[in-house]
Design an enzyme around this catalytic site. Structure first.
Site, PDB file in Angstrom:
ATOM      1  N   ASP A  17     -11.091   1.979  -3.459  1.00  0.00           N
ATOM      2  CA  ASP A  17     -10.008   2.624  -3.888  1.00  0.00           C
ATOM      3  C   ASP A  17      -9.127   3.408  -2.807  1.00  0.00           C
ATOM      4  O   ASP A  17      -8.015   3.422  -2.697  1.00  0.00           O
ATOM      5  CB  ASP A  17     -10.225   3.484  -5.176  1.00  0.00           C
ATOM      6  CG  ASP A  17      -9.173   4.171  -5.779  1.00  0.00           C
ATOM      7  OD1 ASP A  17      -8.285   3.131  -6.206  1.00  0.00           O
ATOM      8  OD2 ASP A  17      -8.685   5.216  -5.740  1.00  0.00           O
ATOM      9  N   ASP A  65       0.745  -1.164  -0.108  1.00  0.00           N
ATOM     10  CA  ASP A  65      -0.096   0.119   0.109  1.00  0.00           C
ATOM     11  C   ASP A  65       0.972   1.339  -0.112  1.00  0.00           C
ATOM     12  O   ASP A  65       1.700   1.436   1.074  1.00  0.00           O
ATOM     13  CB  ASP A  65      -0.851  -0.196   1.317  1.00  0.00           C
ATOM     14  CG  ASP A  65      -1.734   1.203   1.127  1.00  0.00           C
ATOM     15  OD1 ASP A  65      -1.584   2.158   0.560  1.00  0.00           O
ATOM     16  OD2 ASP A  65      -2.700   0.998   1.955  1.00  0.00           O
ATOM     17  N   HIS A  66       1.213   2.006  -0.945  1.00  0.00           N
ATOM     18  CA  HIS A  66       2.243   2.875  -1.220  1.00  0.00           C
ATOM     19  C   HIS A  66       2.090   3.975  -0.294  1.00  0.00           C
ATOM     20  O   HIS A  66       2.881   4.561   0.143  1.00  0.00           O
ATOM     21  CB  HIS A  66       2.305   3.317  -2.824  1.00  0.00           C
ATOM     22  CG  HIS A  66       1.068   4.223  -3.089  1.00  0.00           C
ATOM     23  ND1 HIS A  66       0.140   3.860  -3.426  1.00  0.00           N
ATOM     24  CD2 HIS A  66       1.153   5.613  -2.908  1.00  0.00           C
ATOM     25  CE1 HIS A  66      -0.832   4.926  -3.855  1.00  0.00           C
ATOM     26  NE2 HIS A  66      -0.146   6.033  -3.534  1.00  0.00           N
ATOM     27  N   LYS A  97     -13.073  12.906  -4.730  1.00  0.00           N
ATOM     28  CA  LYS A  97     -12.349  13.345  -6.019  1.00  0.00           C
ATOM     29  C   LYS A  97     -13.086  14.765  -6.464  1.00  0.00           C
ATOM     30  O   LYS A  97     -14.399  14.902  -5.965  1.00  0.00           O
ATOM     31  CB  LYS A  97     -12.576  12.378  -7.224  1.00  0.00           C
ATOM     32  CG  LYS A  97     -11.655  11.292  -7.100  1.00  0.00           C
ATOM     33  CD  LYS A  97     -11.415  10.495  -8.251  1.00  0.00           C
ATOM     34  CE  LYS A  97     -10.537   9.355  -8.115  1.00  0.00           C
ATOM     35  NZ  LYS A  97      -9.008   9.999  -7.682  1.00  0.00           N
ATOM     36  N   GLU A 139      -9.256  15.170  -2.931  1.00  0.00           N
ATOM     37  CA  GLU A 139      -8.458  15.416  -4.312  1.00  0.00           C
ATOM     38  C   GLU A 139      -9.240  16.404  -5.065  1.00  0.00           C
ATOM     39  O   GLU A 139     -10.418  16.482  -5.032  1.00  0.00           O
ATOM     40  CB  GLU A 139      -8.419  13.922  -4.970  1.00  0.00           C
ATOM     41  CG  GLU A 139      -7.404  12.923  -4.361  1.00  0.00           C
ATOM     42  CD  GLU A 139      -7.631  11.605  -5.249  1.00  0.00           C
ATOM     43  OE1 GLU A 139      -6.567  11.361  -5.721  1.00  0.00           O
ATOM     44  OE2 GLU A 139      -8.501  11.083  -5.199  1.00  0.00           O
ATOM     45  N   HIS A 180      -5.824   2.623   2.036  1.00  0.00           N
ATOM     46  CA  HIS A 180      -5.099   3.941   2.626  1.00  0.00           C
ATOM     47  C   HIS A 180      -5.888   4.596   3.947  1.00  0.00           C
ATOM     48  O   HIS A 180      -5.057   4.657   4.714  1.00  0.00           O
ATOM     49  CB  HIS A 180      -5.114   4.930   1.770  1.00  0.00           C
ATOM     50  CG  HIS A 180      -4.644   4.525   0.096  1.00  0.00           C
ATOM     51  ND1 HIS A 180      -3.538   3.652  -0.099  1.00  0.00           N
ATOM     52  CD2 HIS A 180      -4.889   4.902  -1.067  1.00  0.00           C
ATOM     53  CE1 HIS A 180      -3.193   3.330  -1.007  1.00  0.00           C
ATOM     54  NE2 HIS A 180      -4.066   4.398  -1.866  1.00  0.00           N
ATOM     55  N   LYS A 223       4.828   6.523   2.338  1.00  0.00           N
ATOM     56  CA  LYS A 223       5.270   7.870   2.364  1.00  0.00           C
ATOM     57  C   LYS A 223       5.780   8.519   3.563  1.00  0.00           C
ATOM     58  O   LYS A 223       5.391   8.037   4.832  1.00  0.00           O
ATOM     59  CB  LYS A 223       3.759   8.718   2.259  1.00  0.00           C
ATOM     60  CG  LYS A 223       3.230   8.558   0.807  1.00  0.00           C
ATOM     61  CD  LYS A 223       1.848   9.351   0.775  1.00  0.00           C
ATOM     62  CE  LYS A 223       1.140   9.291  -0.483  1.00  0.00           C
ATOM     63  NZ  LYS A 223       1.789  10.040  -1.410  1.00  0.00           N
TER      64      LYS A 223
END
Ligand code: NAD
Length: 487
Positions: free
Chosen positions: A235, A177-178, A335, A216, A240, A182
């Site tokens: 998503d 999970d990128h 979004k 976002e 996240h 971070k």
């Protein structure tokens, strides 16, 4: 200030799907950056493996183009680009066939770390895992790396876990999970467990509620087809945002070791109360104009005039344990919102009694941890409003931007750089364990099933706004308000 580079032993990294979008956009540029930092030893190999009919030189050309396209190199002929490309090899193979595998095996020395990055559709994970094992490539030092989305629901996540577990031990599986790579997300742990100041207050006795926002300004862009099958819940929330929730809410692990940290995160997920339909709001952005440009609605962007997928979701989550019972966590993500902002806001309770009287006003302390942009911490403290007229209280920010506090530094490595090097070093702390992923789906599945059963259309919301009006009501029902979404 010079960043510390921890050397690693020579390794082999095989990127299945090495010609794909993720490999070109993230993996190869990340490896190049680590190479430039001196962290890719001389005889390390990076091997692209995919179906395209390429040779080593063809793959090096593809990689050079990717470095330029994604802003990591200006000149593909530069000496360091050239030296990096010399580490690259390519093998043509099909995950569902046996051609190419013996060639791959011949490229891999026996006694060193080998990582297999499955940068392919999840439907190929099982085929690849089976062939890695079947062709004798799964040595003790082998690791597999898999990408999100890890499943579409609990059943598919379980099936994926099983297809990997048939061939690899959990200690060899790295689920990315990128977000966890971070710098600012890891900093959450440093802030919580490196400062005595917060811990005594970090519970439902002192914390009124916590808001986690991932806003976002972009729309679905070119990911429309994928996104419309997933939606904001799958998503963003299932992975996240639940990771952020875990890092904020978990008990201090005994040590900063992979399983100690992951055990504590898992306990948080398992303590989450089931969410009723009244505690969820879904939204879908409408068409709007920004800066003189017209932007299509969500439905136009994904090319489905009847889509019921959400581009926004807000949830009231509750953790049923001693620390947090009575302190709701409000999560929201969307979004096309008014600003790009990822922030965690810990809203403390009012003082037990105001010695200044009701007219002075009461202002709760708020600790905001900004993840992006402008990473930093703000603590809102209450002071006397200056001037005559008696004691009136206002909140002012104690504001710390990390970039100002830390001064000039080397650029922070991208999440993929850190995560890939952690795979090579064998450190799973920042990767999701199989049971963690399944527990997260077990919490989100009933929420998704609830709205899928009802076939509701998400509430339309204006682009450039804070989201649907129903989200305001969700939190107002508890006598609270969302914090402003600020860039
Ligand atoms: P892509 O379609 O651009 O690339 C797929 C790659 O897989 C190509 O190299 C292709 O040659 C290879 N491939 C396809 N079928 C194969 C087969 N039968 N045998 C061997 N190789 C085969 O996809 P992508 O965008 O690079 O995504 C890869 C994975 O990463 C997916 O699971 C995706 O969900 C995930 N992911 C992608 C992104 C992104 O930004 N692109 C972000 C997060 C996660």
């Amino acid at each position: 200030m010079v960043s510390r580079v921890i050397p690693v032993d020579p390794f082999d990294l095989v990127v299945f799907g090495g010609t794909g979008d993720l490999a070109r956009r993230k993996i190869l540029p990340a490896l190049y950056q680590r190479f430039c930092a001196g962290q890719v030893p001389d005889d390390a190999q990076i091997i692209g493996a995919a179906r395209s009919d390429l040779n080593d030189d063809g793959y090096r050309k593809l990689a050079a183009d990717a470095l330029v396209e994604f802003g990591k190199a200006d000149d593909p002929g530069a000496a360091d680009v050239h030296a990096f490309l010399a580490r690259l090899r390519y093998v043509q193979l099909d995950a569902r066939g046996d051609a190419g595998w013996p060639e791959l095996r011949d490229l891999l020395p026996e006694d060193r770390v080998r990582a297999f990055y499955l940068s392919v559709a999840p439907s190929l994970f099982g085929d690849l895992a089976e062939r890695i094992r079947g062709h004798g490539l799964a040595t003790d030092q082998a690791r597999v790396v898999v990408e999100k989305p890890f499943g579409h629901d609990l059943a598919s996540a379980r099936a994926l876990n099983r297809s990997l577990a048939d061939h690899f031990d959990e200690s060899q599986i790295y689920r990315i999970d990128h977000y966890l790579g971070k710098e600012t997300v890891q900093n959450l742990m440093a802030i919580r467990f490196g400062n005595l100041l917060f811990e005594p207050l970090w519970n439902s006795r002192y914390v009124d509620h916590i808001q986690i926002t991932v806003a976002e300004t972009v729309g679905v862009g070119g990911r429309g087809e994928y996104y419309d099958r997933a939606g904001a819940m799958r998503d963003m929330v299932q992975n996240h945002m639940m990771q952020l929730l875990c890092l904020i809410a978990m008990e201090p692990p005994a040590r900063f070791q992979p399983d100690e940290v992951r055990d504590e995160k898992l306990k948080v997920i398992r303590a989450l109360k089931d969410v009723g339909l009244q505690d969820v709001v879904r939204g879908q952005y409408a068409a709007f104009a920004r800066d003189g440009a017209d932007h299509p609605s969500y439905r136009d962007a994904v090319g489905d005039a009847a889509s019921t997928t959400e581009s926004y979701v807000a949830i009231k989550a509750e953790i049923e344990n001693w620390r947090w019972i009575g302190t709701p966590f409000y999560l929201r993500t969307g979004k096309r919102l008014m600003a790009r902002s990822s922030v965690i806001e810990v809203v403390f309770k009012d003082t037990p009694y105001s010695i200044f009287g009701a007219d002075a006003g009461d202002n709760a302390n708020v600790l905001s941890i900004r993840l992006q942009p402008n990473e930093g911490i703000t603590l809102e403290v209450t002071i006397k409003e200056p001037g005559p007229g008696g004691m009136r209280l206002i909140n002012v920010p104690l504001d710390m931007s990390f970039s100002t506090a830390l001064g000039e530094r080397e650029p922070v490595p991208d999440a993929y750089e850190r995560l890939i090097m952690d795979v090579i070093r064998g450190n799973q702390t920042l990767f999701m364990r199989g049971d963690e992923v399944e527990a997260a789906w077990a919490w989100t599945d009933p929420i998704i099933d609830g709205w899928e059963d009802r076939g509701d259309r998400p509430e339309p919301y204006d682009g450039d706004s804070a989201g649907p009006t129903a989200a305001e009501k969700l939190i107002a029902n508890d006598g609270r308000v969302w914090r402003a979404i600020r860039p």
